[in-house]
Design an enzyme around this catalytic site. Sequence first.
Site, PDB file in Angstrom:
ATOM      1  N   ASN A   1       0.935  -1.053   0.076  1.00 28.12           N
ATOM      2  CA  ASN A   1      -0.061  -0.102   0.032  1.00 28.12           C
ATOM      3  C   ASN A   1       0.995   1.344  -0.020  1.00 28.12           C
ATOM      4  O   ASN A   1       1.808   1.381   0.847  1.00 28.12           O
ATOM      5  CB  ASN A   1      -0.893  -0.077   1.219  1.00 28.12           C
ATOM      6  CG  ASN A   1      -1.759   1.110   1.368  1.00 28.12           C
ATOM      7  OD1 ASN A   1      -1.158   2.393   1.169  1.00 28.12           O
ATOM      8  ND2 ASN A   1      -3.037   0.979   1.732  1.00 28.12           N
TER       9      ASN A   1
ATOM     10  N   HIS B   1       1.005   6.254   1.902  1.00 30.12           N
ATOM     11  CA  HIS B   1       1.791   7.282   2.878  1.00 30.12           C
ATOM     12  C   HIS B   1       2.925   7.727   1.927  1.00 30.12           C
ATOM     13  O   HIS B   1       3.686   8.839   2.609  1.00 30.12           O
ATOM     14  CB  HIS B   1       1.943   6.575   4.014  1.00 30.12           C
ATOM     15  CG  HIS B   1       0.827   6.457   4.809  1.00 30.12           C
ATOM     16  ND1 HIS B   1      -0.089   7.293   5.147  1.00 30.12           N
ATOM     17  CD2 HIS B   1       0.128   5.118   5.173  1.00 30.12           C
ATOM     18  CE1 HIS B   1      -0.983   6.742   5.735  1.00 30.12           C
ATOM     19  NE2 HIS B   1      -0.846   5.382   5.891  1.00 30.12           N
TER      20      HIS B   1
ATOM     21  N   HIS C   1      -5.547   3.728  -1.564  1.00 30.17           N
ATOM     22  CA  HIS C   1      -6.889   4.134  -1.169  1.00 30.17           C
ATOM     23  C   HIS C   1      -7.285   5.561  -1.302  1.00 30.17           C
ATOM     24  O   HIS C   1      -6.504   6.412  -1.140  1.00 30.17           O
ATOM     25  CB  HIS C   1      -7.026   3.848   0.441  1.00 30.17           C
ATOM     26  CG  HIS C   1      -8.115   4.244   1.248  1.00 30.17           C
ATOM     27  ND1 HIS C   1      -8.216   4.067   2.381  1.00 30.17           N
ATOM     28  CD2 HIS C   1      -9.568   4.427   0.685  1.00 30.17           C
ATOM     29  CE1 HIS C   1      -9.741   4.325   2.694  1.00 30.17           C
ATOM     30  NE2 HIS C   1     -10.152   4.628   1.664  1.00 30.17           N
TER      31      HIS C   1
ATOM     32  N   GLU D   1      -8.552   0.469  -3.078  1.00 26.21           N
ATOM     33  CA  GLU D   1      -9.482   0.540  -1.626  1.00 26.21           C
ATOM     34  C   GLU D   1     -10.264   2.014  -1.986  1.00 26.21           C
ATOM     35  O   GLU D   1      -9.937   2.965  -2.422  1.00 26.21           O
ATOM     36  CB  GLU D   1      -8.481   0.652  -0.744  1.00 26.21           C
ATOM     37  CG  GLU D   1      -7.939  -0.342  -0.064  1.00 26.21           C
ATOM     38  CD  GLU D   1      -7.354  -0.167   0.977  1.00 26.21           C
ATOM     39  OE1 GLU D   1      -7.459   0.974   1.957  1.00 26.21           O
ATOM     40  OE2 GLU D   1      -6.256  -0.804   1.404  1.00 26.21           O
TER      41      GLU D   1
HETATM   42  N1  PXP Z   1      -5.884  -3.109   3.978  1.00 22.18           N
HETATM   43  C1  PXP Z   1      -6.757  -2.309   4.170  1.00 22.18           C
HETATM   44  C2  PXP Z   1      -8.216  -2.631   3.765  1.00 22.18           C
HETATM   45  C3  PXP Z   1      -6.472  -0.958   4.501  1.00 22.18           C
HETATM   46  O1  PXP Z   1      -7.591  -0.064   4.735  1.00 22.18           O
HETATM   47  C4  PXP Z   1      -5.210  -0.574   4.850  1.00 22.18           C
HETATM   48  C5  PXP Z   1      -4.746   1.025   5.221  1.00 22.18           C
HETATM   49  O2  PXP Z   1      -5.195   1.561   4.331  1.00 22.18           O
HETATM   50  C6  PXP Z   1      -4.025  -1.650   4.853  1.00 22.18           C
HETATM   51  C7  PXP Z   1      -4.487  -3.022   4.414  1.00 22.18           C
HETATM   52  C8  PXP Z   1      -2.739  -1.389   5.093  1.00 22.18           C
HETATM   53  O3  PXP Z   1      -2.753  -0.917   6.368  1.00 22.18           O
HETATM   54  P1  PXP Z   1      -1.305  -0.490   6.965  1.00 22.18           P
HETATM   55  O4  PXP Z   1      -1.111   0.961   6.240  1.00 22.18           O
HETATM   56  O5  PXP Z   1      -1.578  -0.119   8.548  1.00 22.18           O
HETATM   57  O6  PXP Z   1      -0.351  -1.472   6.735  1.00 22.18           O
END
Ligand code: PXP
Length: 252
Positions: free
Chosen positions: A11, A14, A47, A74
Amino acid sequence: MSAAHLRLGVNIDHVATVRNARGGGVPDPVRAAQMAIAAGADGITAHLREDRRHIVDADIVRLKEVITKPLNFEMASTAQMLDMALQVRPHAACLVPEKRTERTTEGGLDVIGGFSYLAPFTDGLRRAGIRVSLFVEPSLEALDAALALKAPVVELHTGSWCHAVASGDQTLADQEFERLRRAAEHAARLGLECHAGHGLDFVTARQIARLPQIVELNIGHFLIGEAIFVGLTSAIQHMRAAMDEGRAQMMS
Ligand code: PXP
């Protein structure tokens, strides 16, 4: 349903958070996605939040155009996000709950109370050939509702377990892991493909990789934070190794 190879979805939200702190174009989340794939990511997750606090519309369009591995989009269940998904046609769309005031996705979807609200979104995505995943708490009832919504995939929210591990409360951590284990087993019984994510780090990813029913982990915040110190490639390679170590000790 089990897979020896546990997929890693990275992901990159960030990277966009850091970019947006100053405006402009750097650091570029699409470059991060390409680097993540070169380092061993099996897919990219992004997302698009209603408030566009990190990923923006143009990022999603560019990701779909440029990356060579599946894009997991997402999204909240809103008409605007459904339009975006139908326009971009990602490989998969993961429906998540979204509150403006939260710092991150704090819990799973209310698949039971929100069943009739969610149904048109799962139907619309499915009809467009987009693989639908529902981000849910590790509860058996939520999985039953996901099946009734005809979602082929569920993603188990690992946040409560990761919080318990971080707090040092081993009893609570064990209870939370047991919930995940039972949920993963139930998902397999129902024929649902099972993913997991939220708050995972090297230690928790290694442990959850032991659950054979889970075939994909989606990991963001920890990896991007770690990349500050060791670089994105090294952070991802280290995560890949942790997942492979856990997988080698798969629970029966
Ligand atoms: N999966 C989903 C559905 C999420 O909403 C998120 C956070 O955006 C993540 C995984 C990843 O989470 P993290 O950033 O805490 O690793």
